[in-house]
Write a protein that holds these residues in place. Structure first.
Motif, short mmCIF file in Angstrom:
data_model
loop_
_atom_site.label_atom_id
_atom_site.label_comp_id
_atom_site.label_asym_id
_atom_site.label_seq_id
_atom_site.Cartn_x
_atom_site.Cartn_y
_atom_site.Cartn_z
N VAL A 66 45.70 25.13 37.96
CA VAL A 66 46.74 26.04 37.49
C VAL A 66 46.42 27.46 37.93
CG1 VAL A 66 47.85 27.00 35.44
CG2 VAL A 66 47.22 24.57 35.49
N ASP A 67 45.18 27.91 37.69
CA ASP A 67 44.72 29.24 38.07
C ASP A 67 43.24 29.15 38.43
OD1 ASP A 67 43.98 31.89 38.38
OD2 ASP A 67 44.65 32.54 36.41
N PRO A 68 42.93 29.19 39.72
CA PRO A 68 41.54 29.01 40.14
C PRO A 68 40.65 30.24 39.93
CG PRO A 68 42.91 29.38 42.04
CD PRO A 68 43.83 29.31 40.85
N THR A 69 41.21 31.35 39.47
CA THR A 69 40.45 32.59 39.46
C THR A 69 39.74 32.90 38.15
OG1 THR A 69 42.46 33.83 38.92
CG2 THR A 69 41.87 33.65 41.25
N ILE A 70 40.40 32.73 37.03
CA ILE A 70 39.85 33.22 35.77
C ILE A 70 39.86 32.11 34.71
CG2 ILE A 70 40.11 34.91 33.91
CD1 ILE A 70 41.52 36.70 35.93
N ASP B 144 44.83 19.50 32.30
CA ASP B 144 44.69 20.66 33.20
C ASP B 144 43.26 21.15 33.31
OD1 ASP B 144 47.41 20.66 33.71
OD2 ASP B 144 47.85 22.22 32.21
N HIS C 294 38.02 26.15 32.44
CA HIS C 294 38.64 26.37 33.74
C HIS C 294 39.80 25.39 33.92
CE1 HIS C 294 35.30 28.83 35.45
NE2 HIS C 294 34.64 28.21 34.50
N ARG C 295 40.91 25.92 34.40
CA ARG C 295 42.08 25.11 34.78
C ARG C 295 42.37 25.46 36.23
NH1 ARG C 295 46.75 26.53 31.66
NH2 ARG C 295 46.05 28.60 32.19
N GLU C 296 41.49 25.07 37.11
CA GLU C 296 41.52 25.54 38.50
C GLU C 296 42.74 25.06 39.27
OE1 GLU C 296 36.72 25.66 39.00
OE2 GLU C 296 37.76 23.80 38.53
N TRP D 120 42.32 24.04 45.49
CA TRP D 120 42.48 25.25 46.27
C TRP D 120 41.80 26.42 45.57
CZ3 TRP D 120 45.76 29.69 45.46
CH2 TRP D 120 45.86 30.51 46.57
N LYS D 121 40.94 27.10 46.28
CA LYS D 121 40.20 28.28 45.81
C LYS D 121 39.20 28.01 44.69
CE LYS D 121 42.90 32.20 47.27
NZ LYS D 121 43.37 33.53 46.90
#
Length: 184
Positions: free
Chosen positions: A119-123, A159, A115-117, A27-28
């Protein structure tokens, strides 16, 4: 496209000079464009393109790829690079276990964007590995102002979905921030 079909499509364009766009299953998670310069059962390596220039490498976990879109040998980016006399380059890295992959990347490049997209796809976390444990990477972060953090953060290998190296942003951070300070 399933994992098997994605791997077959990536294998077909490995070293072909044909660009690809990876559509992600997370997602994202952003699409990634570039040339396939490495492939293993677990990872795909792209010499990443931004607009019509080569801009570092992305090592992407294969199970995060939903679909591979081939650009064709006559794609604009391919033609521009040929015109400029530029071509995608491989990375001499171990594409097996995450710790070995990260060790090789850290030996070749001063900064890694982890990147751990899922967990957090943004940063991404950008920094320098300080310890490679059995299950976790310990990374000392450099912030967007090119200032080093004081203590490392731990990230589970499971992750990590993507690692970027040697892009313009990572190079700029390294130019201003240098290597991490040596603890006293």
């Amino acid at each position: 496209m399933g994992k098997k079909a994605n791997r077959k499509a990536l294998d077909a364009v490995l070293w072909s000079g044909e660009p690809v766009r990876l559509h992600r299953s997370l997602w994202k998670a952003p699409r990634i464009e570039g040339f396939v310069v490495g492939l293993s059962p677990r990872w795909v390596v792209l010499h990443r393109t931004v607009d019509v220039t080569l801009d570092g490498w992305s090592v992407v976990r294969l199970d995060s790829v939903a679909r591979v879109e081939r650009g064709g040998e006559h794609a604009l980016v391919s033609r521009v690079l040929r015109h400029r006399g530029e071509s995608p380059s491989p990375l001499a890295i171990d594409l097996g276990e995450p710790a070995d992959l990260i060790a090789d990347l850290a030996e070749a490049f001063p900064l890694l964007a982890v990147h751990r997209e899922g967990v957090d796809p943004t940063i991404p976390a950008i920094g320098r590995p300080v310890r490679l444990g059995r299950r976790k990477l310990h990374l000392l972060d450099i912030d967007p102002d090119a200032l080093w953090d004081h203590a490392p953060r731990a990230f589970a290998y499971d992750d990590i979905t993507r690692i970027d190296v040697d892009g313009r942003y990572e190079r700029a951070l390294h130019e201003l921030g240098g290597y991490p300070p040596i603890p006293h």
